[in-house]
Design a protein around this motif. Structure first.
Motif, PDB file in Angstrom:
ATOM      1  N   MET A   1       0.740  -1.270  -0.134  1.00  0.00           N
ATOM      2  CA  MET A   1       0.154  -0.012  -0.010  1.00  0.00           C
ATOM      3  C   MET A   1       0.874   1.340  -0.025  1.00  0.00           C
ATOM      4  O   MET A   1       1.863   1.404   0.581  1.00  0.00           O
ATOM      5  CB  MET A   1      -1.009   0.052   1.259  1.00  0.00           C
ATOM      6  N   ARG A   2       0.510   2.369  -0.914  1.00  0.00           N
ATOM      7  CA  ARG A   2       1.068   3.394  -0.550  1.00  0.00           C
ATOM      8  C   ARG A   2       0.189   4.503  -0.379  1.00  0.00           C
ATOM      9  O   ARG A   2      -0.974   4.631  -0.271  1.00  0.00           O
ATOM     10  CB  ARG A   2       1.530   4.073  -2.284  1.00  0.00           C
ATOM     11  N   PHE A   3       1.045   5.785   0.288  1.00  0.00           N
ATOM     12  CA  PHE A   3       0.363   6.623   0.990  1.00  0.00           C
ATOM     13  C   PHE A   3       0.430   8.097   0.454  1.00  0.00           C
ATOM     14  O   PHE A   3       1.520   8.333   0.099  1.00  0.00           O
ATOM     15  CB  PHE A   3       0.462   6.677   2.531  1.00  0.00           C
ATOM     16  N   THR A   4      -0.697   8.715   0.098  1.00  0.00           N
ATOM     17  CA  THR A   4      -0.415   9.962  -0.455  1.00  0.00           C
ATOM     18  C   THR A   4      -0.888  11.238   0.449  1.00  0.00           C
ATOM     19  O   THR A   4      -2.086  10.859   1.106  1.00  0.00           O
ATOM     20  CB  THR A   4      -1.554  10.281  -1.876  1.00  0.00           C
ATOM     21  N   TYR A   5      -0.110  12.070   0.834  1.00  0.00           N
ATOM     22  CA  TYR A   5      -0.523  13.351   1.477  1.00  0.00           C
ATOM     23  C   TYR A   5      -1.135  14.186   0.836  1.00  0.00           C
ATOM     24  O   TYR A   5      -0.890  14.558  -0.181  1.00  0.00           O
ATOM     25  CB  TYR A   5       0.770  13.812   2.135  1.00  0.00           C
ATOM     26  N   ALA A   6      -2.439  14.606   1.380  1.00  0.00           N
ATOM     27  CA  ALA A   6      -3.355  15.544   1.005  1.00  0.00           C
ATOM     28  C   ALA A   6      -3.380  16.677   1.490  1.00  0.00           C
ATOM     29  O   ALA A   6      -3.654  16.856   2.860  1.00  0.00           O
ATOM     30  CB  ALA A   6      -4.652  15.023   0.861  1.00  0.00           C
ATOM     31  N   GLU A   7      -3.101  18.038   1.203  1.00  0.00           N
ATOM     32  CA  GLU A   7      -3.137  19.174   2.104  1.00  0.00           C
ATOM     33  C   GLU A   7      -3.570  20.190   0.607  1.00  0.00           C
ATOM     34  O   GLU A   7      -2.998  20.496  -0.272  1.00  0.00           O
ATOM     35  CB  GLU A   7      -2.089  19.624   2.517  1.00  0.00           C
ATOM     36  N   ALA A   8      -4.354  21.023   0.992  1.00  0.00           N
ATOM     37  CA  ALA A   8      -4.946  22.005   0.030  1.00  0.00           C
ATOM     38  C   ALA A   8      -5.774  23.310   0.734  1.00  0.00           C
ATOM     39  O   ALA A   8      -6.021  23.130   1.762  1.00  0.00           O
ATOM     40  CB  ALA A   8      -6.003  21.408  -1.158  1.00  0.00           C
ATOM     41  N   MET A   9      -5.934  24.377  -0.084  1.00  0.00           N
ATOM     42  CA  MET A   9      -6.547  25.572   0.549  1.00  0.00           C
ATOM     43  C   MET A   9      -6.043  25.992   1.758  1.00  0.00           C
ATOM     44  O   MET A   9      -6.877  26.426   2.868  1.00  0.00           O
ATOM     45  CB  MET A   9      -8.245  25.205   0.568  1.00  0.00           C
ATOM     46  N   THR A  10      -4.557  25.983   1.753  1.00  0.00           N
ATOM     47  CA  THR A  10      -3.958  26.608   2.683  1.00  0.00           C
ATOM     48  C   THR A  10      -2.967  27.579   2.359  1.00  0.00           C
ATOM     49  O   THR A  10      -2.937  27.924   1.230  1.00  0.00           O
ATOM     50  CB  THR A  10      -3.279  25.343   3.398  1.00  0.00           C
ATOM     51  N   ASP A  11      -2.148  28.015   3.381  1.00  0.00           N
ATOM     52  CA  ASP A  11      -1.124  29.141   2.731  1.00  0.00           C
ATOM     53  C   ASP A  11      -0.274  28.366   2.001  1.00  0.00           C
ATOM     54  O   ASP A  11       0.154  27.594   2.123  1.00  0.00           O
ATOM     55  CB  ASP A  11      -0.528  29.515   4.115  1.00  0.00           C
ATOM     56  N   PRO A  12      -0.310  29.154   0.752  1.00  0.00           N
ATOM     57  CA  PRO A  12       0.765  28.592  -0.426  1.00  0.00           C
ATOM     58  C   PRO A  12       2.056  28.472   0.097  1.00  0.00           C
ATOM     59  O   PRO A  12       2.805  27.547  -0.614  1.00  0.00           O
ATOM     60  CB  PRO A  12       0.605  29.607  -1.453  1.00  0.00           C
ATOM     61  N   ALA A  13       2.656  29.326   1.047  1.00  0.00           N
ATOM     62  CA  ALA A  13       3.968  28.953   1.366  1.00  0.00           C
ATOM     63  C   ALA A  13       4.158  27.757   2.177  1.00  0.00           C
ATOM     64  O   ALA A  13       5.340  27.393   2.448  1.00  0.00           O
ATOM     65  CB  ALA A  13       4.527  30.253   2.525  1.00  0.00           C
ATOM     66  N   TYR A  14       3.238  27.096   2.419  1.00  0.00           N
ATOM     67  CA  TYR A  14       3.386  25.705   3.438  1.00  0.00           C
ATOM     68  C   TYR A  14       3.914  24.587   2.478  1.00  0.00           C
ATOM     69  O   TYR A  14       4.231  23.556   2.833  1.00  0.00           O
ATOM     70  CB  TYR A  14       1.934  25.250   4.037  1.00  0.00           C
ATOM     71  N   HIS A  15       3.383  24.576   1.116  1.00  0.00           N
ATOM     72  CA  HIS A  15       3.538  23.445   0.220  1.00  0.00           C
ATOM     73  C   HIS A  15       4.958  22.774   0.175  1.00  0.00           C
ATOM     74  O   HIS A  15       5.150  21.759   0.209  1.00  0.00           O
ATOM     75  CB  HIS A  15       2.940  23.793  -1.017  1.00  0.00           C
ATOM     76  N   ILE A  16       5.850  23.878   0.086  1.00  0.00           N
ATOM     77  CA  ILE A  16       7.187  23.319  -0.190  1.00  0.00           C
ATOM     78  C   ILE A  16       7.707  22.737   1.086  1.00  0.00           C
ATOM     79  O   ILE A  16       8.148  21.500   1.020  1.00  0.00           O
ATOM     80  CB  ILE A  16       8.260  24.453  -0.592  1.00  0.00           C
ATOM     81  N   PRO A  17       7.552  23.177   2.307  1.00  0.00           N
ATOM     82  CA  PRO A  17       8.050  22.332   3.689  1.00  0.00           C
ATOM     83  C   PRO A  17       7.263  21.118   3.648  1.00  0.00           C
ATOM     84  O   PRO A  17       7.647  20.215   4.171  1.00  0.00           O
ATOM     85  CB  PRO A  17       7.980  23.425   4.524  1.00  0.00           C
ATOM     86  N   LEU A  18       5.940  21.157   3.394  1.00  0.00           N
ATOM     87  CA  LEU A  18       5.107  20.100   3.504  1.00  0.00           C
ATOM     88  C   LEU A  18       5.608  18.938   2.471  1.00  0.00           C
ATOM     89  O   LEU A  18       5.694  17.836   2.973  1.00  0.00           O
ATOM     90  CB  LEU A  18       3.799  20.420   3.383  1.00  0.00           C
ATOM     91  N   ALA A  19       5.878  19.275   1.504  1.00  0.00           N
ATOM     92  CA  ALA A  19       6.381  18.101   0.328  1.00  0.00           C
ATOM     93  C   ALA A  19       7.661  17.630   1.017  1.00  0.00           C
ATOM     94  O   ALA A  19       7.884  16.524   0.984  1.00  0.00           O
ATOM     95  CB  ALA A  19       6.659  18.777  -0.983  1.00  0.00           C
ATOM     96  N   ARG A  20       8.697  18.231   1.524  1.00  0.00           N
ATOM     97  CA  ARG A  20       9.834  17.916   2.136  1.00  0.00           C
ATOM     98  C   ARG A  20       9.608  17.039   3.206  1.00  0.00           C
ATOM     99  O   ARG A  20      10.135  15.978   3.218  1.00  0.00           O
ATOM    100  CB  ARG A  20      10.824  19.348   2.488  1.00  0.00           C
ATOM    101  N   ALA A  21       8.604  17.244   4.127  1.00  0.00           N
ATOM    102  CA  ALA A  21       8.421  16.523   5.343  1.00  0.00           C
ATOM    103  C   ALA A  21       7.706  15.357   4.982  1.00  0.00           C
ATOM    104  O   ALA A  21       7.947  14.285   5.664  1.00  0.00           O
ATOM    105  CB  ALA A  21       7.705  17.409   6.331  1.00  0.00           C
ATOM    106  N   ALA A  22       6.743  15.474   4.006  1.00  0.00           N
ATOM    107  CA  ALA A  22       6.017  14.047   3.481  1.00  0.00           C
ATOM    108  C   ALA A  22       7.032  13.204   3.191  1.00  0.00           C
ATOM    109  O   ALA A  22       6.703  11.883   3.378  1.00  0.00           O
ATOM    110  CB  ALA A  22       4.923  14.343   2.728  1.00  0.00           C
ATOM    111  N   GLU A  23       7.842  13.652   2.220  1.00  0.00           N
ATOM    112  CA  GLU A  23       8.803  12.686   1.444  1.00  0.00           C
ATOM    113  C   GLU A  23       9.820  12.110   2.757  1.00  0.00           C
ATOM    114  O   GLU A  23       9.823  11.093   2.726  1.00  0.00           O
ATOM    115  CB  GLU A  23       9.717  13.487   0.369  1.00  0.00           C
TER     116      GLU A  23
END
Length: 292
Positions: A1-23
């Motif tokens: 099983m693979r897991f995909t993290y979903a985050e949207a409709m949030t502060d756009p500045a969060y996406h890059i640190p979240l991508a790094r953290a999820a990876e």
């Protein structure tokens, strides 16, 4: 099983640190929401909220899908990005093919192209695309995107799109998986007939089993049951080890997980540090216990 993290409709500045953290935490994928415009007036309801209310979308931030994937792809090395889902038939498919091929090439094949029909007639109007026969337009767009991203000369002669032999460069070294979203019978049949997978949009958890059964029946009917096929699902069962195993037994290959209710009106008040804490906690309690 693979897991995909979903985050949207949030502060756009969060996406890059979240991508790094999820990876870093062990997630295989990161879903990216797609939205073009918010109409002031609309008689259309949202298909995946209990009451059909769409007002939660007003003033929410949506960075353009391919731009956001490129930014996150540049700071990661393994995680795969999936539009969830790209409103394909409102866009020129040749341009989508170029964008998708470029992203997949630059990220080392880390794109799975989730596509669907927009539920908003206003999206079609804003893009100058007719609303009628949108399903057939969608089918043709999938064929064009797949053909152009595969490499070599490709020509197409359909009802909506007509291309002489043309080719694009660069293209990725592997085919881009095209995952079809939607719960209607037409969407499920499209996924069974044309897709490399299906994306479940959430909604009533009790409906998932019926959707999976219908999808399996359609794949058998279309003669595609033996073909590799991804099933991305949203389910409360995703948040426990036993639940994950139950979903795997049903044929689900990828679970989409998030850690807040995304359909609330007003701004997202969850801090970045809390988001990272929650995704890491889930990785420790579930992903680490079910991954080989």
């Amino acid at each position: 099983m693979r897991f995909t993290y979903a985050e949207a409709m949030t502060d756009p500045a969060y996406h890059i640190p979240l991508a790094r953290a999820a990876e870093a935490a062990g997630y295989a994928g990161f879903s990216v929401a797609d939205s073009l415009v918010y109409p002031k007036d609309s008689g259309t309801s949202y298909p995946y909220t209990p009451d059909g209310d769409r007002e939660f979308l007003e003033d929410k931030s949506f960075v353009e899908t391919f731009v956001l994937i490129a930014a996150m792809g540049a700071v990661t090395s393994t995680i795969r990005f999936t539009p969830f889902v790209l409103k394909l038939p409102v866009r020129p498919p040749v341009l989508v093919a170029k964008q998708a091929a470029s992203i997949a090439y630059l990220t080392g094949n880390r794109l799975a192209l989730g596509v669907g029909l927009s539920p908003w007639p206003e999206d079609f109007a804003a893009m100058g695309v007719p609303w009628p026969r949108r399903g057939r337009r969608m089918d043709e767009a999938i064929e064009v995107v797949r053909g152009l991203t595969g490499g070599g000369y490709f020509e197409y002669h359909g009802e909506f799109y007509d291309l002489p032999p043309v080719k694009m460069s660069p293209v990725p070294t592997e085919p881009i998986p095209i995952l079809v979203g939607g719960h209607s019978d037409a969407a499920l049949r499209r996924a069974a007939r044309m897709g490399d997978g299906w994306m479940h949009g959430g909604g009533d958890p009790a409906e998932l089993d019926a959707l999976l059964a219908r999808l399996a029946a359609l794949r058998a009917e279309e003669g595609t049951a033996g073909r590799p096929f991804e099933i991305h699902a949203i389910s409360p069962d995703a948040y426990s080890v036993d639940g994950v195993r139950r979903l795997a037994d049903k044929g689900v290959t990828d679970l989409i997980v998030g850690f807040r209710w995304p359909y609330a009106k007003g701004p997202d008040t969850q801090p970045l540090a809390r988001k990272i804490e929650l995704l890491e906690r889930f990785a420790e309690s579930v992903i680490a216990r079910v991954s080989p």
